[in-house]
Enzyme design. Structure first.
Site, PDB file in Angstrom:
ATOM      1  N   CYS A   2       0.979  -0.777   0.105  1.00 15.33           N
ATOM      2  CA  CYS A   2      -0.073  -0.104   0.135  1.00 15.33           C
ATOM      3  C   CYS A   2       0.674   1.778  -0.006  1.00 15.33           C
ATOM      4  CB  CYS A   2      -0.990   0.033   1.458  1.00 15.33           C
ATOM      5  SG  CYS A   2      -2.163  -1.092   1.544  1.00 15.33           S
ATOM      6  N   ARG A  27       2.819  -0.430  -5.111  1.00 10.08           N
ATOM      7  CA  ARG A  27       3.632  -0.590  -3.745  1.00 10.08           C
ATOM      8  C   ARG A  27       1.675  -1.389  -3.824  1.00 10.08           C
ATOM      9  NH1 ARG A  27       6.954   1.999  -0.481  1.00 10.08           N
ATOM     10  NH2 ARG A  27       6.099   0.642   1.498  1.00 10.08           N
ATOM     11  N   TRP A  74      -2.988  -2.369  -1.550  1.00  7.71           N
ATOM     12  CA  TRP A  74      -2.681  -4.378  -2.173  1.00  7.71           C
ATOM     13  C   TRP A  74      -3.057  -5.064  -0.587  1.00  7.71           C
ATOM     14  CZ3 TRP A  74      -0.698  -8.318   0.639  1.00  7.71           C
ATOM     15  CH2 TRP A  74      -0.331  -9.668   0.515  1.00  7.71           C
ATOM     16  N   ASN A  98      -0.758   1.556   5.999  1.00  2.00           N
ATOM     17  CA  ASN A  98      -0.280   0.775   4.902  1.00  2.00           C
ATOM     18  C   ASN A  98       0.400  -0.916   6.357  1.00  2.00           C
ATOM     19  OD1 ASN A  98       1.716  -1.252   3.815  1.00  2.00           O
ATOM     20  ND2 ASN A  98       3.341   0.766   3.794  1.00  2.00           N
ATOM     21  N   GLY A  99      -0.059  -1.439   5.800  1.00  2.00           N
ATOM     22  CA  GLY A  99       0.346  -2.762   7.160  1.00  2.00           C
ATOM     23  C   GLY A  99      -0.904  -3.343   7.662  1.00  2.00           C
ATOM     24  N   GLU A 479      13.878 -19.385  -9.515  1.00  2.00           N
ATOM     25  CA  GLU A 479      13.882 -17.978 -10.508  1.00  2.00           C
ATOM     26  C   GLU A 479      12.821 -18.017 -12.009  1.00  2.00           C
ATOM     27  OE1 GLU A 479      13.318 -15.145  -9.684  1.00  2.00           O
ATOM     28  OE2 GLU A 479      13.801 -14.137 -11.293  1.00  2.00           O
ATOM     29  N   LYS A 483       9.250 -16.803 -11.957  1.00  2.00           N
ATOM     30  CA  LYS A 483       9.066 -15.637 -12.964  1.00  2.00           C
ATOM     31  C   LYS A 483       7.594 -15.816 -14.443  1.00  2.00           C
ATOM     32  CE  LYS A 483      10.373 -12.722 -12.684  1.00  2.00           C
ATOM     33  NZ  LYS A 483      12.076 -12.425 -11.510  1.00  2.00           N
ATOM     34  N   GLU A 486       4.044 -16.341 -11.619  1.00  2.00           N
ATOM     35  CA  GLU A 486       3.489 -15.269 -11.057  1.00  2.00           C
ATOM     36  C   GLU A 486       3.039 -13.357 -12.599  1.00  2.00           C
ATOM     37  OE1 GLU A 486       6.264 -11.648  -9.438  1.00  2.00           O
ATOM     38  OE2 GLU A 486       8.194 -12.529 -11.063  1.00  2.00           O
ATOM     39  N   HIS A 502      13.436 -38.030  -6.608  1.00  3.96           N
ATOM     40  CA  HIS A 502      12.382 -38.159  -5.141  1.00  3.96           C
ATOM     41  C   HIS A 502      11.228 -38.046  -5.337  1.00  3.96           C
ATOM     42  CE1 HIS A 502      16.832 -39.309  -3.954  1.00  3.96           C
ATOM     43  NE2 HIS A 502      17.204 -38.313  -4.796  1.00  3.96           N
ATOM     44  N   LYS A 602       5.050  -4.474  -5.852  1.00  5.62           N
ATOM     45  CA  LYS A 602       6.486  -4.456  -6.067  1.00  5.62           C
ATOM     46  C   LYS A 602       7.074  -4.531  -4.562  1.00  5.62           C
ATOM     47  CE  LYS A 602       9.740  -3.982  -8.310  1.00  5.62           C
ATOM     48  NZ  LYS A 602      10.344  -5.701  -9.171  1.00  5.62           N
TER      49      LYS A 602
END
Ligand code: F6R
Length: 607
Positions: A2, A27, A74, A98-99, A479, A483, A486, A502, A602
């Site tokens: 946020c 954000r 967000w 925010n939080g 990675e 990528k 997402e 395995h 982000k």
């Protein structure tokens, strides 16, 4: 996550707030809103989705008012709709947050029992009611905010505005960042300095537990006990221009293409190519005296750290403990005196990475930050900062910041090896020469784009994809999968090639493309054996290798992407590019929102 902006201004603030929010959209972009005080009343406009929807709303129904607060969200508590969008109101109080307020359920029960009614599903609304209740009890706005803050548990940055005082905004920080901007006859609050950069570059960062009383004439900061405190005013280096896409369709595409240049810039900051040596800026620790290093980070930054474990251990014989920060922070890992800790972060604000840093700080060991945002909290709380000189990264999926993190870590591994005497001067020269070739190979990798676009089209037909790699290609496999999932929303997993048998081998069939990242290196033959196991079960192999690897693989593949032969140390940096391009082109073909994929942000400032 946020983004927060607040302005106590001298002209109508709504357009200025929206402009600043644009710089904070990284954000979160689930919904956005602005509130001002108009003719003595609180007024707000909110809209679901991206800022562009809020802008449209404000064009139809503009807001006046010389004081205001704004937010880009967000979602944590409550679906991302207009009702849950900030600002939230409770009588004379307007608030953006925010939080996460961790004790919001208890507080909400308490307030509901007293007859307060809630209109949203958010945790934020409890803060608005708490402040409002204090006002009703006769407290001043400052005391009301202070009393309410004392009741909150969790992580928050807040901006609070009060009907009845058009010259007051209260900001508070406990966890997520909050900066005060100093203007002439105007004052600002923002989640970062870049948001405020069109208005001012004179910034004061609040520290954890701080709250600020902001008025046009200036501000006063208090600590969590309510005592006035002094915080340094500094000149921000944040640029006021908006980064644009140039001729590219997406920021991600632009950022992929910038890599040869930014890698070169970053490597030359740490390596002296003429002398063939790693540069020796002074450090708060001595590599030669360390018994080990701890590295912690999240997501792609963690994977950069994981690649570097192979480098530090192989070249510098320096053991590395690496963990994702969300685990590290609670693991209570013992930190022997002869350790140092490195934290890797593009944003420099990731909550878990910051908490891990603070754990190591309490353990008393030296801390280095590998960050892209040099004014970030992680940078400010570290003993030394190793900047990644990638420039602003806008695409939510990290690309150039990742390869710059790798570049910094490779250079540090060479330096550590040299200072520990585990490589000779000649070997150091050779490694530095090899690293200096990275931008050239990265440029060649970009030339594979047409083929990769074709492969991406094929890949877009599948629902699941497996990535395999060994050694430094193992983190690259993870990675690659990260990528792809997402930005294309295709389910993908990355595995160490040797782990295939395995468990994951059970998944192999004709509908499971397997992307194998395998340059012709020391472990190539082992990876070829794993590819044989996939081929024997009808799996479709997409091999990313080099000329020598494609000659020797001796396996029928669905596709082979061939890079030039290159030195082993630079392979993970260069191989990142085809891996990123593959995810990018698959996603573009599928028509997803590449730069702002669903559910992501982000900067991740919550746990
Ligand atoms: C993936 C991605 C994320 C970030 C992670 C850490 O493409 O970008 O996984 O790497 O959220 O963020 P920072 O580096 O800002 O700490």
């Amino acid at each position: 996550m946020c983004g927060i902006v607040a302005i106590v201004g001298s002209t109508p603030v709504a357009p200025l707030i929206v402009d600043a929010l644009k710089r904070l959209e990284y954000r979160g972009y689930d919904s956005a809103g602005v509130a001002t005080i108009e003719s003595g009343h609180l007024a707000r406009r909110r809209a679901e989705g991206k800022l562009i929807n809020l802008e449209k709303r404000l064009r139809d129904e503009p807001l006046d008012g010389l004081i205001g607060i704004g937010h880009t969200r967000w979602a944590t508590h409550g679906v991302p709709n207009e009702t849950n969008a900030h600002p939230h109101f409770a009588k004379d109080v307007a608030i953006v947050h925010n939080g996460i307020i961790e004790n919001f359920a208890d507080l909400r029960d308490e307030l509901v029992a007293e007859g307060y009614t809630f209109t949203s599903q958010t945790d934020t609304e409890v803060v608005a009611h708490l402040v409002s209740r204090e006002l009703e009890r006769g407290e001043t706005p400052e005391k009301a905010a202070f009393n309410a803050l004392k009741r909150l548990e969790g992580a928050f940055a807040l901006a609070i505005m009060f009907r009845g005082d058009e010259d007051l905004i209260i900001g508070a920080r406990s966890g997520p960042p909050l900066a005060v901007g100093h203007g002439h006859g105007e004052m600002y609050l923002g989640s970062d300095a870049i948001a405020l950069s069109p208005f001012t570059n004179a910034i004061t960062y609040l520290e954890d537990g701080d709250w600020a009383v902001v008025r046009r004439a200036g501000m006063q900061i208090f600590d969590m006990n309510g005592d006035p405190v002094e915080r340094r005013r500094q000149k921000s280096i944040g640029t006021s221009f908006m980064v644009d896409k140039g001729n590219h369709r997406h920021f991600m595409e632009k950022e992929i293409h910038e890599q040869p240049e930014v890698i070169s810039h970053t490597l030359s900051h740490y390596l002296d190519f003429a002398e063939g040596k790693a540069k020796r800026e002074s450090l708060p620790f001595d590599f030669a005296k360390l018994d080990r290093i701890a590295i912690s980070a999240c997501g792609t930054a963690y994977l950069a750290g994981l690649v570097s474990k192979y480098w530090f251990e192989r070249y510098a014989r320096l053991p590395v403990d690496i963990d994702v920060a969300s685990e590290f922070r609670y693991r209570e890992m013992p930190m022997p005196k002869a350790s140092a800790a490195f934290f890797v972060s593009q944003s420099g604000e990731t909550a878990d990475t910051l908490a891990s840093l603070r754990y190591c700080r309490a353990e008393g060991i030296p801390i280095g930050a590998i960050v892209n945002v040099q004014e970030s909290t992680i940078a400010r709380e570290s003993d030394c900062v190793f900047p990644t000189l990638a420039g602003p990264e806008i695409g939510v999926a990290s690309t150039k910041a990742f390869t710059c993190q790798l570049s910094v870590l490779a250079a540090l591994a060479v330096r550590a090896a040299s200072e520990r005497g585990t490589i000779s001067a000649q070997e150091e020269k050779q490694l530095v020469r090899e690293l200096s070739e990275t931008p050239r190979y990265a440029t060649q990798a970009l030339k594979l784009e047409e083929q990769i676009d074709r492969v991406g089209r094929k890949l877009s037909q599948y629902k699941h994809v497996l990535y395999l790699g060994r050694g430094t290609n193992y983190p690259m496999a993870v990675e690659g999968a990260l990528k792809l999932k997402e930005i294309s929303y295709i389910h993908a997993e990355g595995y160490a090639a040797g782990e295939l048998k395995h468990g994951p081998i059970a998944l192999i069939d004709r509908d499971m493309p397997v992307i194998v990242i395998a340059p012709h290196d020391r472990v190539f033959d082992k990876t070829v054996s794993n590819m044989q196991e996939v081929a024997a079960r009808g799996g479709k192999i997409i091999l990313i290798t080099d000329k020598e690897g494609s000659r020797r693989a001796g396996i029928e593949t669905f596709e082979t992407i061939v890079l030039p032969d290159m030195p082993e140390i630079i392979a993970p940096i260069v191989y990142a590019l085809p891996v990123q391009m593959l995810a990018y082109h698959t996603a573009v073909f599928m028509g997803t929102d590449v730069d702002q994929p669903r559910n992501l942000a982000k900067s991740v400032t919550v746990e």
